[in-house]
Enzyme design. Structure first.
Site, PDB file in Angstrom:
ATOM      1  N   ASP A  88     -41.424   0.233 -39.385  1.00  6.74           N
ATOM      2  CA  ASP A  88     -40.730  -1.055 -39.406  1.00  6.74           C
ATOM      3  C   ASP A  88     -40.988  -1.793 -40.711  1.00  6.74           C
ATOM      4  OD1 ASP A  88     -43.411  -1.181 -38.578  1.00  6.74           O
ATOM      5  OD2 ASP A  88     -43.119  -3.060 -37.492  1.00  6.74           O
ATOM      6  N   ASP A 135     -34.433   0.190 -33.085  1.00  4.58           N
ATOM      7  CA  ASP A 135     -35.698  -0.339 -33.593  1.00  4.58           C
ATOM      8  C   ASP A 135     -36.623  -0.621 -32.412  1.00  4.58           C
ATOM      9  OD1 ASP A 135     -37.747  -1.744 -34.849  1.00  4.58           O
ATOM     10  OD2 ASP A 135     -36.566  -3.582 -35.079  1.00  4.58           O
ATOM     11  N   HIS A 188     -40.538  -5.257 -27.558  1.00  2.00           N
ATOM     12  CA  HIS A 188     -39.088  -5.269 -27.400  1.00  2.00           C
ATOM     13  C   HIS A 188     -38.433  -4.217 -28.291  1.00  2.00           C
ATOM     14  CE1 HIS A 188     -40.010  -9.243 -25.683  1.00  2.00           C
ATOM     15  NE2 HIS A 188     -38.904  -9.077 -24.988  1.00  2.00           N
TER      16      HIS A 188
END
Length: 271
Positions: free
Chosen positions: A111, A6, A11
């Site tokens: 996402d 992901d 991040h």
């Protein structure tokens, strides 16, 4: 073992998922900084260094990236290093099983899609999904499993950093809960604005969704949160029902399993 990747703006989270279906479980995960200029070779070396010997037991890879440059390099990494491992990269054209009832489905981030898919699959109800990432996304999925849209606000860390960067009198502070909503020094004042301010933002958006969308004022709607800064903010909210740390990784697994099942079905049909 499935490797779920992901990639977000600031991040990247990687997880190893053991088992399938209702027996699936994230057995190990890592969180690293996203490097927008990373190459396919560097990405492969980084991942290999993290998963170590588990790379020998990989049965598949599922990945998403909200950073276009990293998405491009991931394609190259898959082709060069993991061509023999079944892969699903979440991008337009990939079957997710989640109808996108919005003006331009191609604009919806991968996402957000996998989060809503995982939430609806987990709870079997209409859901409001709050993702505490570099942006705060509040997304809505119907009881039928349809993505209805949502709201996007700047994330907690991004907002705090921006305030420090654009003001000579403020500096970057650690995001922790202050002693009181009324800060006694500049650091506490900034922490109060971040923690209590964003708790109010989330509660306000969730309450507006419940009020404005037909059927979402009922008790059968589940409000689920995920994301790295969620544990900091959630104790100050009153609208969130559940916290799911690995919601995105679970959504990646679901998309992988659905696409692999489709591919096996097509292979059988051609025999």
């Amino acid at each position: 073992m499935l490797l779920a990747i992901d990639v977000r703006n600031t991040h990247t989270v990687l997880g190893l998922v053991s088992g399938t279906g209702e027996h699936a479980k994230v057995v190990q995960h890592w969180r690293i900084r996203t490097e927008a200029e990373i190459t396919a070779d560097e990405l492969a070396l980084t991942i290999d260094g993290l998963i170590g010997d588990d790379s020998e037991t990989l049965t598949g890879v599922a990945a998403l990236s909200t950073v276009p440059s990293v998405l491009h390099e991931m394609r190259g990494m898959f082709d060069q290093y993991w061509s023999s491992v079944p892969q699903v990269l979440i991008e337009p054209g990939v079957r997710t099983g989640l109808p996108l009832l919005v003006d331009n489905p191609k604009e919806v981030g991968a996402d957000r899609i996998v989060n809503c898919l995982a939430a609806h699959h987990r709870f079997g109800s209409a859901c409001i999904v709050v993702d505490f990432g570099s942006s705060i996304c509040v997304d809505v999925v119907s009881a039928k499993g349809e993505f209805l849209g949502g709201a996007i606000a700047p994330g907690v860390q991004v907002s705090s950093d921006a305030a420090a960067a654009r003001s000579a009198a403020l500096r970057r502070v650690e995001l922790t809960r202050p002693r009181s909503v009324v800060g006694k020094n500049t650091v506490e004042c900034m922490q109060s604005g971040a923690v209590f301010g964003f708790a109010g933002l989330v509660d306000g958006l969730v309450e507006r969704v419940r009020r404005d969308i037909d059927g979402f004022g009922a008790a059968g709607v589940t409000v689920v949160a995920t994301g790295h800064t969620a544990p900091l903010i959630l104790p100050e909210t009153h609208t969130v029902d559940r916290y799911e740390e690995h919601l995105t990784l679970d959504g990646l697994r679901l998309v992988y399993e659905r696409n692999r099942a489709d591919q096996r079905g097509k292979a059988r049909a051609t025999r």
